[in-house]
Design an enzyme around this catalytic site. Structure first.
Site, mmCIF file in Angstrom:
data_model
loop_
_atom_site.group_PDB
_atom_site.id
_atom_site.type_symbol
_atom_site.label_atom_id
_atom_site.label_comp_id
_atom_site.label_asym_id
_atom_site.label_seq_id
_atom_site.Cartn_x
_atom_site.Cartn_y
_atom_site.Cartn_z
ATOM 1 C CG HIS A 111 37.862 31.295 46.459
ATOM 2 N ND1 HIS A 111 37.024 31.935 45.585
ATOM 3 C CD2 HIS A 111 38.295 32.241 47.325
ATOM 4 C CE1 HIS A 111 36.934 33.215 45.906
ATOM 5 N NE2 HIS A 111 37.700 33.426 46.947
ATOM 6 C CB SER A 157 37.507 36.765 46.111
ATOM 7 O OG SER A 157 36.480 36.175 46.852
ATOM 8 C CG ASP A 170 35.669 29.529 43.889
ATOM 9 O OD1 ASP A 170 35.458 29.573 45.119
ATOM 10 O OD2 ASP A 170 36.259 30.417 43.274
#
Length: 705
Positions: free
Chosen positions: A677, A557, A642
């Site tokens: 995600h 991330s 995501d």
């Protein structure tokens, strides 16, 4: 080149791979798009990859997946072995430590082969009969992805609010279940926030947050009366500023329903409503004020307030009910300390418990409410993590806390705050012959280029030589003030047992060393985060923990942004890099306010509509700074759904790297076509993604079994 040509190229690539059995990397079509801001023109050749519903784009992602499968085919057996090995360490039939709330003991348990937890309770005592509230395995049937986003029990203990996500887009559908009859009520409220809901005291009124399906920001609070059409729900609060995040809950004292809005690093504001008056109006605890962040805990007839008002590392204050907006009525309880960061708190009838950080490590402090005597819980490991657990019972002298280290599995303790006796309630059982005595950990401080001292937590199997011959995985995050804690990982043992050293760098952008550590790693100081990581890498090589041909880096991330910036800055340092769901197209994303999270993060990265921030972002944005040069071996992962980092950022980055890089190293993109995600749901499916990452690294150092 039009979209038909892209489809033809993708199909041709897959065909040629099948015919020749020689991996041929897909190449996305180049379709230049000019992006002009502040008179500056950027040309994005792969902007079109953001067309999620375009079948040609989907085919390109599938082609990348097929290419990865072919490249990794020689170590498919290793990947499967790693998966079975990691799965084999997990106690399949397991149960959490029960906690008492009201008249019930609540716990979760897993069954053999089950991917998801089963949420249960027993009334009166642990010898009572079990009530299954939610069976995650049954609820997940028919879904490729499933997540139960929390639940909340009504005051009469008969009803439960719960929320489900079956897409991994973090848009949850809120439902209500009657725990006595097992009936799930008809009303289903879509686009809600996980865990942000609360019952009123009447057992029939509930409050929840509605999210914008485009930006995914929670922005409205509604009141719902059980048994009525959700279309009739009453809007009780709307947040007009889309830079604020919102939360909703019930105070531990059960007296108040609270709405909290927070703009990280900028301002906090709470609104309160007495749970016994659900049709009343929420009142502001203290109006938002730029630069002021605070948290509140209700206790008897007052509130404890954790606040950064004139206190960068936060201090603790108290204020009587009814006087919260009068700052002159606030009384200091714990003063500000320049070397201690006040992280969180919990309150009990006779004790106050504080979570603090000093020199990068967590501490738990207990204060007696009557005589004000205080003490810290003792911890021994050189690098560890400890935290205040879930303690819903107010009238107790026992605090539950968690503890783990790089060599100690996750442990749950009950601590008697009067006798100072700790009772180990549960320690994560690691199957397969794990013995903590076989591993050792270190903690070092690395002086980086501007003089800051960065803590690094290190673990390895005893007997591993520190002469430059060992492969090493360096991990970091470094954003949002989120701390990377030196905790235990049973999956990590698969690397350590194969000779890897693992190093976690607590770089700036986190909050491990206090609030200033965070402030010095954001906005126009963001490059400190990247420099810290590179300087730690050089330290590890210089001190012979590893060598550049055996050094690996990993982050996800915002940590994926870190990976992108690092490989642009110092690609020669690393043999391989794993960038998980990486945020790499910083400028374009932060200019697009329709993308989830963008507006709420202007205070983290800056607003590129202002030229100083645009110029600074552009100078480090990984996608904008790809150059014609050699890059390390790279594995990039993403999820089609995501919600945090859109899949097209890593896809575009890989496509650009393919055309620019001058080396013959591996460049692999894996898109989970079913997840978002957090990757795959389920405790075993997620291990397959870790096995892929480990096999990628192990293969590069010629460890294939």
């Amino acid at each position: 080149m039009n979209r038909t040509c892209l489809f033809f190229i993708t199909t041709l690539t897959l065909h040629s791979m099948t015919q020749a059995q020689t991996p041929v990397a897909p190449k996305a079509a180049i379709k230049p798009k000019q992006l002009i801001v502040h008179g500056d023109t950027r040309t994005d050749n792969y902007y079109y990859l953001n067309e999620r519903e375009n079948p040609e784009v989907i085919n390109y992602l599938k082609a990348e997946n097929a290419y990865l499968d072919q490249v990794m085919a020689p170590v498919k057996g290793l990947q499967e072995k790693l998966f079975e090995e990691m799965k084999g360490r997990i106690k399949q039939q397991d149960e959490s430590v029960p906690y008492k709330e009201g008249n019930y003991f609540y716990y979760t348990r897993y069954v053999t082969g089950g991917e998801y937890p089963i949420y249960c309770r027993k009334k009166g005592s642990l010898d009572g009969s079990e009530e299954v509230m939610f069976d995650g395995n049954a609820l997940a049937k028919g879904h490729n992805y499933y997540n139960l986003g929390g639940f909340e029990i009504s005051d009469n203990e008969e009803l439960a609010i719960f929320a489900e996500d079956t897409v991994s887009r973090r848009l949850y559908t809120l439902r209500v279940k009657n725990l006595k009859t097992g009936q799930i009520y008809l009303e289903a409220i879509p686009n809600t926030e996980a865990g942000s809901f609360a019952w009123a005291a009447d057992n029939k009124t509930l409050f929840y947050i509605r999210k914008d399906p485009q930006t995914l920001l929670g922005y409205q609070v509604y009141r719902h009366l059980l048994g009525t059409d959700p279309k009739q729900d009453v809007l009780v609060y709307e947040e007009k500023d889309n830079q604020f995040y919102m939360g909703l809950g019930r105070s531990k004292s059960k007296k108040y329903i609270t709405i909290g809005v927070d703009h990280n690093g900028v301002a906090t504001e709470y609104r309160l409503l007495e749970a016994s008056n659900p049709n009343g109006a929420f009142t502001v605890f203290l109006p938002r004020e730029k630069g002021h962040e605070y948290d509140i805990v209700h206790y008897q007839n007052k509130f404890y307030v954790r606040t950064n008002w004139k206190a960068e590392n936060f201090r603790l204050m108290e204020v009587p009910e009814g006087k919260t907006t009068d700052r002159t009525a606030w009384k200091e309880v714990i003063p500000h300390r320049s070397d201690v960061y006040l992280a969180n708190m919990d309150v009990f009838a006779n004790h106050l418990v504080l979570g603090e950080r000093k020199a990068g490590l967590t501490n738990i402090r207990v204060i007696n409410q009557k005589n004000k005597a205080d003490f810290y819980l003792p911890f021994q490991d050189p690098a560890y993590v400890a935290g205040i657990g879930y303690n819903p019972d107010f009238n107790t002298n026992v605090v539950r806390y968690s503890y783990a280290s790089l060599t100690t599995p996750n442990s749950t303790y009950d601590y008697n705050m009067d006798t100072k006796a700790a009772t180990l309630m549960k320690r994560q059982e690691v199957l397969g012959g794990f013995d903590p005595a076989n591993y050792t950990s270190e903690r070092v401080f690395v002086t980086v280029r501007d003089g800051a001292k960065v803590p690094v937590s290190i673990v390895y199997r005893k007997g591993t030589r520190k002469d430059g011959s060992a492969p090493l995985l360096q991990y970091a995050y470094g954003s949002y003030g989120i701390n990377m804690e030196p905790g235990f990982s049973s999956t990590r043992l698969s690397l350590l047992d194969r000779g890897f050293i693992y190093a976690m760098a607590h770089i700036r952008g986190g909050q491990e060393m206090g609030r200033r550590w965070y402030e010095d790693g954001k906005m126009l100081k963001k490059k400190n985060t990247f420099n810290d990581f590179v300087d730690v890498s050089e330290y590890l090589v210089r001190n012979k923990y590893t060598a550049t041909d055996k050094l690996f880096a990993m982050g996800g991330s915002a940590g994926g942004l870190l990976m992108g910036a690092v490989v642009n800055q110092a690609p020669q340092l690393y043999r391989g890099v794993v960038a998980a769901v990486p945020f790499v197209d910083v400028v374009t994303t932060m200019l697009d306010e329709s993308i989830p999270l963008t507006t709420g993060e202007f205070e983290e990265w800056g607003n590129p509509k202002q030229k100083p921030y645009y110029d600074y972002m552009k100078s480090y944005s990984p996608y904008d700074n790809v150059q014609k040069k050699a890059y390390p071996n790279m594995l990039v992962t993403t999820g089609l759904h995501d919600s945090q980092v859109q899949y097209w950022e890593p896809a575009k980055w890989v496509a650009k790297l393919r055309t620019m890089k001058t080396d013959a190293n591996q460049l692999l993109l894996h898109t989970n076509m079913e997840a978002g995600h957090g990757g795959a749901s389920g405790r075993f499916q997620a291990l397959k993604e870790i096995a892929l990452e480990y096999a990628f690294m192990l293969n590069l150092v010629e460890v294939r079994e």
